[in-house]
Enzyme design. Sequence first.
Site, short mmCIF file in Angstrom:
data_model
loop_
_atom_site.label_atom_id
_atom_site.label_comp_id
_atom_site.label_asym_id
_atom_site.label_seq_id
_atom_site.Cartn_x
_atom_site.Cartn_y
_atom_site.Cartn_z
N CYS A 197 -3.82 12.66 14.02
CA CYS A 197 -4.60 11.43 13.87
C CYS A 197 -4.32 10.54 15.07
O CYS A 197 -3.61 10.93 15.99
CB CYS A 197 -4.28 10.73 12.56
SG CYS A 197 -2.73 9.84 12.56
N LYS B 65 0.83 -1.21 0.00
CA LYS B 65 0.00 0.00 0.00
C LYS B 65 0.86 1.25 0.00
O LYS B 65 0.63 2.19 -0.76
CB LYS B 65 -0.90 -0.01 1.25
CG LYS B 65 -1.54 1.33 1.55
CD LYS B 65 -2.25 1.35 2.87
CE LYS B 65 -1.38 1.56 4.08
NZ LYS B 65 -1.20 2.95 4.55
N ASN B 66 1.90 1.27 0.86
CA ASN B 66 2.68 2.50 1.01
C ASN B 66 3.65 2.76 -0.14
O ASN B 66 4.29 3.81 -0.19
CB ASN B 66 3.42 2.51 2.36
CG ASN B 66 2.45 2.72 3.51
OD1 ASN B 66 1.27 3.05 3.28
ND2 ASN B 66 2.92 2.53 4.73
N ASP C 149 5.43 0.46 11.87
CA ASP C 149 4.21 -0.19 11.40
C ASP C 149 4.11 -1.66 11.83
O ASP C 149 3.09 -2.31 11.56
CB ASP C 149 4.10 -0.09 9.86
CG ASP C 149 3.81 1.33 9.41
OD1 ASP C 149 3.42 2.15 10.25
OD2 ASP C 149 3.98 1.61 8.21
N ARG D 34 -8.30 -0.41 5.26
CA ARG D 34 -7.51 0.63 4.60
C ARG D 34 -6.21 0.07 4.04
O ARG D 34 -5.68 0.59 3.07
CB ARG D 34 -7.16 1.75 5.59
CG ARG D 34 -8.33 2.58 6.00
CD ARG D 34 -7.87 3.76 6.81
NE ARG D 34 -6.82 4.46 6.10
CZ ARG D 34 -6.05 5.40 6.62
NH1 ARG D 34 -6.22 5.74 7.87
NH2 ARG D 34 -5.12 5.99 5.91
N ARG E 192 1.43 14.24 13.03
CA ARG E 192 1.55 14.13 11.57
C ARG E 192 1.61 15.48 10.83
O ARG E 192 0.82 15.75 9.93
CB ARG E 192 0.43 13.27 10.97
CG ARG E 192 0.00 12.10 11.80
CD ARG E 192 0.56 10.76 11.52
NE ARG E 192 1.00 10.34 10.25
CZ ARG E 192 0.49 9.33 9.57
NH1 ARG E 192 -0.57 8.71 10.02
NH2 ARG E 192 1.04 8.94 8.45
#
Length: 433
Positions: free
Chosen positions: A120, A22-23, A308, A400, A125
Site C-alpha cells: 500500500c 479506530k485501531n 502514525d 477512513r 505490509r
Amino acid sequence: MDKFVIRGGTPLLGTVRISGAKNAALPCMAAALLTDDTVVLENIPQVRDIETTRRLLSAMGAEVELGYGRAHHRTTIQAGKLSTPEASYELVKTMRASTLVLGPLVARCGRARVSLPGGCAIGARPIDLHIKGLERLGAKITQDHGYVEASAKRLRGAEIVFDKITVTGTEDLLMAATLAEGDTVMQNCAREPEVADLADLLNKMGAKIEGAGTSTIRIRGVSKLRGARHRIIPDRIEAGTFITAAALTGGDVKITGCDPSHLDAVLQKLHEAGVKTTHSQDSIRVMGDKPLRAADMNTEEYPGFPTDMQAQYMVVATQAEGTSIITENIFENRFMHALELVRMGAHIKMEGRRAIVRGRTPLGAAAVLASDLRASASLVLAALVADGETIIDRVYHIDRGYEHIEEKLKSVGAEIRRIGEMFPKKAAAPAKA
Ligand code: EPU
C-alpha cells in the site's frame, strides 16, 4: 470525490472531544467472531474503516448493527452462524486490517480464507508473521490465487516469538490463542494500548489472558467465549493530531475524552519542540503561544513515538526554528506527504528512511493530494498554517480514520469546508445486516 478547502492562519481556540480509537475498534469487532453470543461495543468512531468492517463481518453471516441517533457510537455484533468464513480481496484491498479476521475465523470455524493484502502507499505490509504464528498454533496454511487458507480442527497452544514487532499480528494471534487447547506464550509482542484494549474485551468474554500491553502475553485457552459489553479506548492519534493543530496555529485548545498516558512520547517530543501543555486524567490543554524549535524524532513501536504521528510531526518541524531529522523506522515508504509539503514551500530532503526538515519556512496554499490516512492529516495541518486557500484532494483517506474532522476543526475556529459528497450519512442509518 470529496475535497477540503482550508484557509490558513486562524489560531484554534476552544474544546475538541476525542473519539474512540479506530485501531482498537477494528480488532474488537473482529473479536466478536469468536463467540455466538452478542458483543456490544461502545465508543466506536464513525469512520469509514468501521463501515468496511461491518461489511466484512456481514459478508460472513454475522449480524452487525451500527448504532444511530443518540446511540451512533454503539455497535452490536452477533456472529451466531458464520456461513462464509472468508475475507474477499474486494474488502482487504480497501482495508488491510481485514486480515484481523484470519485468527478468529480459524479458531472459531476451523477454517478461514483471507485475501493477501499486498502493498500500500506506506509500504509492503506483509502478513507472514500472522501466518507463521498460526502455523505454530497448529493451523495448516496454504496460499493460492492471492488468498491464504488456514485450517485446524482445534488450534493448540504454543510458544510464539515474533521475529519483528507487529500490532495486528499480535492481535490476530492473541484472538486465535484464546480458543486454542492449552497454553500459549507470545514473546516480542506489540505493547500498544490497542492490544491491551483488545485483551480487556477478550477477558470480559471469558478468555484467560495475562500480560497484554507488555512484550510477553500468556493465554490459557478456553473452549468457548461468551458475549460482552466493552468501551473502546480513546484515539491517541486523533488526540495527537489535534494537539499539533493547536500548537501549529498558536492556539489554545482543550482536548477532552483522551488518555494522556497513551501520549507520553508524543507529548515529550512536542515539549522538546517548545509546545506547552498541561493535562488532567482525561484531557490535555495545549497553549501554542511559544515559538517552535527543531527536535529530531525517530518513530518506534509503542511506547516510542508512533509512526502514525510522523507525518503530523513533520509539519511541526517545518514551522520550527532549525533543522530536524525525522527517521521512520516502522514503514519503508511513509514520506509521501513530504513531497506535497515541499510543494507548499517546506524545505525537506529525503535520504532513505530519514527526512531532513529545515525550518522555519512559511507555507503557501496549493492544490495537494492526500495519499494515505495520516499523510492527509498532515496536509490538513499544513493548510491550517499556510497563507491562502489550500485544496486537498482525495480526502476519502482521512474519512477512513478521523471522525468528522472538519466539524471538529470548525468548532475551534478553523476555516475548513468540504466540497463533494459528505460521508457518513449512510453509516448512520440502521444496518441491513
Ligand atoms: N510486518 C512484517 N510481517 C508481518 C506483519 C508486519 O514484516 O506479518 C512489518 C510491517 O511491514 C511493518 C512492521 O512490521 O514494517 C510493523 O507493522 P505492523 O504489523 O505493526 O502494522 P499493522 O499492524 O499492519 C498497525 C496499525 C497502523 C500502524 C501500525 C504501526 C491497525 C489497524 N493499523 O498496522 O495504523 O501504522 O500498526 O503502529 O492497527 C493508521 O492507523 O494509519 C495505520 C496505518
